[in-house]
Write a protein that holds these residues in place. Structure first.
Motif, PDB file in Angstrom:
ATOM      1  N   ASN A  73      -3.674  14.735  -6.425  1.00 40.14           N
ATOM      2  CA  ASN A  73      -3.868  14.900  -7.862  1.00 40.14           C
ATOM      3  C   ASN A  73      -4.539  16.246  -8.174  1.00 40.14           C
ATOM      4  OD1 ASN A  73      -5.064  14.674 -10.525  1.00 40.14           O
ATOM      5  ND2 ASN A  73      -4.558  12.496 -10.464  1.00 40.14           N
ATOM      6  N   ILE A  74      -5.598  16.542  -7.435  1.00 42.45           N
ATOM      7  CA  ILE A  74      -6.347  17.782  -7.703  1.00 42.45           C
ATOM      8  C   ILE A  74      -5.482  19.004  -7.390  1.00 42.45           C
ATOM      9  CG2 ILE A  74      -8.353  19.161  -6.988  1.00 42.45           C
ATOM     10  CD1 ILE A  74      -9.771  16.417  -6.451  1.00 42.45           C
ATOM     11  N   LEU A  75      -4.778  18.964  -6.254  1.00 49.46           N
ATOM     12  CA  LEU A  75      -3.990  20.145  -5.857  1.00 49.46           C
ATOM     13  C   LEU A  75      -2.821  20.402  -6.811  1.00 49.46           C
ATOM     14  CD1 LEU A  75      -3.995  19.994  -1.946  1.00 49.46           C
ATOM     15  CD2 LEU A  75      -5.290  21.527  -3.439  1.00 49.46           C
ATOM     16  N   THR A  76      -2.286  19.337  -7.421  1.00 49.91           N
ATOM     17  CA  THR A  76      -1.205  19.585  -8.383  1.00 49.91           C
ATOM     18  C   THR A  76      -1.732  20.314  -9.614  1.00 49.91           C
ATOM     19  OG1 THR A  76      -1.506  17.392  -9.350  1.00 49.91           O
ATOM     20  CG2 THR A  76       0.263  17.600  -7.742  1.00 49.91           C
ATOM     21  N   ARG A  77      -3.024  20.180  -9.898  1.00 44.97           N
ATOM     22  CA  ARG A  77      -3.595  20.799 -11.103  1.00 44.97           C
ATOM     23  C   ARG A  77      -4.184  22.181 -10.854  1.00 44.97           C
ATOM     24  NH1 ARG A  77      -5.165  17.433 -15.511  1.00 44.97           N
ATOM     25  NH2 ARG A  77      -7.181  18.489 -15.555  1.00 44.97           N
ATOM     26  N   LEU A  78      -4.620  22.433  -9.614  1.00 47.10           N
ATOM     27  CA  LEU A  78      -5.197  23.759  -9.334  1.00 47.10           C
ATOM     28  C   LEU A  78      -4.071  24.780  -9.165  1.00 47.10           C
ATOM     29  CD1 LEU A  78      -8.096  22.995  -6.827  1.00 47.10           C
ATOM     30  CD2 LEU A  78      -8.204  23.216  -9.309  1.00 47.10           C
ATOM     31  N   LEU A  88       2.031   9.314  -5.964  1.00 43.17           N
ATOM     32  CA  LEU A  88       2.458  10.693  -5.681  1.00 43.17           C
ATOM     33  C   LEU A  88       3.615  11.094  -6.594  1.00 43.17           C
ATOM     34  CD1 LEU A  88       2.275  10.850  -1.752  1.00 43.17           C
ATOM     35  CD2 LEU A  88       0.621  11.744  -3.396  1.00 43.17           C
ATOM     36  N   ARG A  89       4.540  10.168  -6.832  1.00 42.63           N
ATOM     37  CA  ARG A  89       5.683  10.472  -7.725  1.00 42.63           C
ATOM     38  C   ARG A  89       5.195  10.802  -9.125  1.00 42.63           C
ATOM     39  NH1 ARG A  89       8.755   6.204  -4.901  1.00 42.63           N
ATOM     40  NH2 ARG A  89      10.102   7.366  -3.471  1.00 42.63           N
ATOM     41  N   LYS A  90       4.184  10.045  -9.596  1.00 41.93           N
ATOM     42  CA  LYS A  90       3.641  10.295 -10.938  1.00 41.93           C
ATOM     43  C   LYS A  90       3.113  11.717 -11.069  1.00 41.93           C
ATOM     44  CE  LYS A  90       0.895   6.574 -11.414  1.00 41.93           C
ATOM     45  NZ  LYS A  90      -0.051   5.598 -11.891  1.00 41.93           N
ATOM     46  N   LEU A  91       2.678  12.267  -9.917  1.00 38.61           N
ATOM     47  CA  LEU A  91       2.119  13.627  -9.928  1.00 38.61           C
ATOM     48  C   LEU A  91       3.199  14.697  -9.810  1.00 38.61           C
ATOM     49  CD1 LEU A  91      -0.845  12.946  -7.488  1.00 38.61           C
ATOM     50  CD2 LEU A  91      -1.029  13.349  -9.942  1.00 38.61           C
ATOM     51  N   GLY A  92       4.438  14.255  -9.645  1.00 36.16           N
ATOM     52  CA  GLY A  92       5.525  15.219  -9.502  1.00 36.16           C
ATOM     53  C   GLY A  92       5.710  15.706  -8.076  1.00 36.16           C
ATOM     54  N   VAL A  93       5.106  15.002  -7.120  1.00 40.28           N
ATOM     55  CA  VAL A  93       5.258  15.355  -5.706  1.00 40.28           C
ATOM     56  C   VAL A  93       6.594  14.771  -5.208  1.00 40.28           C
ATOM     57  CG1 VAL A  93       4.255  14.945  -3.405  1.00 40.28           C
ATOM     58  CG2 VAL A  93       2.756  15.384  -5.358  1.00 40.28           C
ATOM     59  N   GLU A  94       7.340  15.535  -4.386  1.00 39.90           N
ATOM     60  CA  GLU A  94       8.572  14.985  -3.779  1.00 39.90           C
ATOM     61  C   GLU A  94       8.149  13.918  -2.773  1.00 39.90           C
ATOM     62  OE1 GLU A  94      10.731  18.024  -1.516  1.00 39.90           O
ATOM     63  OE2 GLU A  94       9.906  19.500  -2.901  1.00 39.90           O
ATOM     64  N   THR A 130       0.850  -1.202   0.000  1.00 31.06           N
ATOM     65  CA  THR A 130       0.000   0.000   0.000  1.00 31.06           C
ATOM     66  C   THR A 130       0.881   1.245   0.000  1.00 31.06           C
ATOM     67  OG1 THR A 130      -1.592  -1.267   1.308  1.00 31.06           O
ATOM     68  CG2 THR A 130      -1.956   1.098   1.162  1.00 31.06           C
ATOM     69  N   GLY A 131       1.906   1.245   0.871  1.00 36.14           N
ATOM     70  CA  GLY A 131       2.817   2.391   0.927  1.00 36.14           C
ATOM     71  C   GLY A 131       3.514   2.604  -0.411  1.00 36.14           C
ATOM     72  N   ALA A 132       3.949   1.489  -1.036  1.00 36.31           N
ATOM     73  CA  ALA A 132       4.644   1.594  -2.321  1.00 36.31           C
ATOM     74  C   ALA A 132       3.715   2.169  -3.390  1.00 36.31           C
ATOM     75  CB  ALA A 132       5.157   0.221  -2.748  1.00 36.31           C
ATOM     76  N   ARG A 133       2.446   1.756  -3.349  1.00 34.60           N
ATOM     77  CA  ARG A 133       1.476   2.255  -4.337  1.00 34.60           C
ATOM     78  C   ARG A 133       1.247   3.756  -4.150  1.00 34.60           C
ATOM     79  NH1 ARG A 133      -2.948   0.318  -7.605  1.00 34.60           N
ATOM     80  NH2 ARG A 133      -3.546   2.198  -8.755  1.00 34.60           N
ATOM     81  N   VAL A 134       1.094   4.181  -2.889  1.00 41.99           N
ATOM     82  CA  VAL A 134       0.890   5.608  -2.619  1.00 41.99           C
ATOM     83  C   VAL A 134       2.106   6.395  -3.100  1.00 41.99           C
ATOM     84  CG1 VAL A 134       0.607   7.366  -0.807  1.00 41.99           C
ATOM     85  CG2 VAL A 134      -0.663   5.225  -0.656  1.00 41.99           C
ATOM     86  N   ALA A 135       3.312   5.903  -2.790  1.00 45.15           N
ATOM     87  CA  ALA A 135       4.536   6.594  -3.197  1.00 45.15           C
ATOM     88  C   ALA A 135       4.582   6.712  -4.721  1.00 45.15           C
ATOM     89  CB  ALA A 135       5.759   5.841  -2.676  1.00 45.15           C
ATOM     90  N   VAL A 168       4.637   7.035   4.197  1.00 47.39           N
ATOM     91  CA  VAL A 168       5.058   7.797   3.021  1.00 47.39           C
ATOM     92  C   VAL A 168       4.766   9.277   3.284  1.00 47.39           C
ATOM     93  CG1 VAL A 168       4.656   8.156   0.542  1.00 47.39           C
ATOM     94  CG2 VAL A 168       4.532   5.849   1.511  1.00 47.39           C
ATOM     95  N   VAL A 169       5.722  10.124   2.925  1.00 49.76           N
ATOM     96  CA  VAL A 169       5.519  11.567   3.040  1.00 49.76           C
ATOM     97  C   VAL A 169       5.742  12.186   1.665  1.00 49.76           C
ATOM     98  CG1 VAL A 169       6.255  13.709   4.162  1.00 49.76           C
ATOM     99  CG2 VAL A 169       6.357  11.549   5.427  1.00 49.76           C
ATOM    100  N   GLY A 170       4.746  12.887   1.171  1.00 52.35           N
ATOM    101  CA  GLY A 170       4.857  13.613  -0.095  1.00 52.35           C
ATOM    102  C   GLY A 170       4.817  15.107   0.194  1.00 52.35           C
ATOM    103  N   VAL A 171       5.652  15.862  -0.505  1.00 50.95           N
ATOM    104  CA  VAL A 171       5.671  17.309  -0.278  1.00 50.95           C
ATOM    105  C   VAL A 171       5.446  18.011  -1.622  1.00 50.95           C
ATOM    106  CG1 VAL A 171       7.025  19.279   0.550  1.00 50.95           C
ATOM    107  CG2 VAL A 171       7.270  17.041   1.662  1.00 50.95           C
ATOM    108  N   LEU A 172       4.463  18.904  -1.615  1.00 45.86           N
ATOM    109  CA  LEU A 172       4.139  19.689  -2.809  1.00 45.86           C
ATOM    110  C   LEU A 172       4.288  21.161  -2.439  1.00 45.86           C
ATOM    111  CD1 LEU A 172       2.969  19.795  -5.727  1.00 45.86           C
ATOM    112  CD2 LEU A 172       0.687  19.751  -4.698  1.00 45.86           C
ATOM    113  N   ARG A 173       5.258  21.833  -3.084  1.00 42.99           N
ATOM    114  CA  ARG A 173       5.541  23.236  -2.726  1.00 42.99           C
ATOM    115  C   ARG A 173       5.089  24.142  -3.850  1.00 42.99           C
ATOM    116  NH1 ARG A 173      10.150  22.416   1.133  1.00 42.99           N
ATOM    117  NH2 ARG A 173      10.854  20.309   0.666  1.00 42.99           N
TER     118      ARG A 173
END
Ligand SMILES: [Zn+2]
Ligand SMILES: [Zn+2]
Length: 438
Positions: free
Chosen positions: A147-152, A66-72, A58-63, A82-87
């Motif tokens: 996903n939504i926040l990367t697009r807005l 998130l990576r596909k979305l360009g999130v660190e 599950t963690g690997a899938r989430v990672a 898993v920690v994803g950071v979107l700046r």
């Protein structure tokens, strides 16, 4: 739900006069676009549940998502976390948390995507595994909101996406904090989470100001006696009878010692002792769950348990060297306390998107939830977990009319309706985050 087809976000924002205004139509369009993908992710997670501390896939899938979305992305934080950071420029930092673990429950929902997973637990027994607490909904919403926040484009600041392991053990949040959640990654100004609710209709939200879930302590008691032949009780000190007396005496803590207006629970959930009809055993093991709402009450109840257990043993004439032991497990989950100002702020946001009648005030529960730990560090970060209705309204009506009772969380029959539950989870969490990031 409103749809906005054929109008891109850029066009919409160009037409907006007030940048801070909630771009509801844009979010709705994003949710419609994304929904098939999120429902598929939800069904995948539901069919492939993993027990607490084993959320590797599950963690690997989430990672990966998130990576596909360009999130660190940082994985293996505090176990399988898993920690994803979107700046996006400077501004507020908002943490959004979803938990990932499932339970040792044999699913009986009959859903086409029901779990058939079986595994061996840490005690070596074969168990079935099921997402009976809806953490698959939480994880799917987390990925969807990312996903939504990367697009807005109408926000600035930082969003931390937190996929947490081992919530059901009350260990995951602490493990991630210990692994540098607030030091290696941007420290949040606010923490948000949602949890499905097995009583609220899908399409509604529940909010609780202040304490929302209880302090949870697990206590192991060993009642010791002096064993012997069942036919000669006078030659023994019978720990079975003493355990029975102790259990009854423990019930007097809540009914006779506590202020009736201050809720507490002392449940003896497990009792084990003896091997055969005619043998008086040497000891009996009890396992308790203790629920309270304040540090002070917690200490009082735990002290009272020790006093009663010891007092009962003395009254039974147990020898000094056979006195009972009372051990507090170290997986204490503290009270989850929602910051009142943050709750009031989110109530305004949710009422604006859903209407007054779909946002309910909820009473606290005696359940436990380790998300509360994120608000208990010395920084005292404001946190809010809101309840996401997940039950078909007609099923609720039926149960009120004396029909089949609603399955609770952790039930083998708990089956949240994916739509509109997932859609509202995406909408509400996105709207909440945008309000804090505007
Ligand atoms: Zn649970
Ligand atoms: Zn849960």
């Amino acid at each position: 739900m409103q749809k906005l087809i054929g109008i891109g976000a850029g066009v919409f924002f160009a037409a907006m006069t007030h940048a801070a205004e909630l771009p509801r139509a844009v979010i709705d369009a994003e949710i419609e676009r994304l929904y098939p993908q999120i429902e598929a992710l939800y069904q995948h997670l539901h069919s492939n549940p993993e027990l607490s501390l084993r959320e590797e896939k599950t963690g690997a899938r989430v990672a990966e998502e998130l990576r596909k979305l360009g999130v660190e992305v940082a994985d293996k934080v505090g176990g399988h976390g898993v920690v994803g950071v979107l700046r996006r420029g400077t501004g507020t930092t908002v943490l959004i948390r979803g938990d990932m673990d499932a339970l040792p429950v044999k699913e009986q929902t009959g859903l086409p995507y029901a779990s058939k997973v079986r595994t061996t637990n840490d005690q070596g027994a074969e168990v079935s595994v099921m997402h009976a607490c809806g953490h698959d909904i939480h994880t799917s919403c987390l990925v969807g909101v990312a996903n939504i926040l990367t697009r807005l484009t109408n926000w600035h600041g930082t969003v931390v996406f937190l996929a947490q392991p081992a919530e059901e053990f009350g260990l995951g949040a602490q493990a991630m904090l210990n692994d540098g959640l607030f030091t290696k990654f941007p420290k949040p100004d606010y923490c948000l989470a949602l949890h499905v609710n097995a009583e609220l209709p899908a399409g509604t939200i529940g909010l609780t100001e202040g304490p929302s879930a209880a302090n949870v302590d697990s206590v192991d008691i060993t009642i010791r006696g002096v064993g012997g032949h069942g036919a000669y009780p006078h030659k023994t000190k019978d720990p079975v009878v003493l355990a029975a007396q102790t259990i009854i005496a423990l019930q007097l803590i809540v009914s006779r010692e506590r202020d009736p207006l201050e809720p507490a629970v002392v449940t003896v959930g497990s009792i084990h002792g003896g091997t055969k009809h005619n043998i008086i055993p040497d000891e009996v093991q009890l396992q308790l769950t203790v629920r309270t709402f304040t540090d002070e009450m917690r200490q009082q109840v735990l002290d009272t348990i020790k006093r009663i257990v010891k007092g009962q043993a003395i009254a039974a004439g147990i020898p000094q060297d056979r006195m009972p032991t009372v051990k507090l497990r170290d997986d204490f989950t503290p009270v989850l306390s929602n910051n009142p100002e943050l709750v009031q702020r989110l109530a305004v946001v949710f009422k604006k998107i859903l209407g007054e009648s779909k946002v309910m005030k909820r009473e606290p529960t005696m359940g436990g939830e380790d998300f509360g730990l994120l608000g208990r560090t010395p920084d005292k970060i404001p946190i809010c977990m809101f309840s996401l209705g997940s039950v078909d309204a007609t099923r609720i009506d039926e149960s009120h009319r004396g029909g089949k009772p609603l399955p609770s969380l952790h039930s083998s029959l708990y089956a949240p309706v994916p739509e509109p539950t997932l859609k509202l989870g995406l909408l509400a969490m996105t709207a909440a985050a945008l309000d804090l990031l505007k």
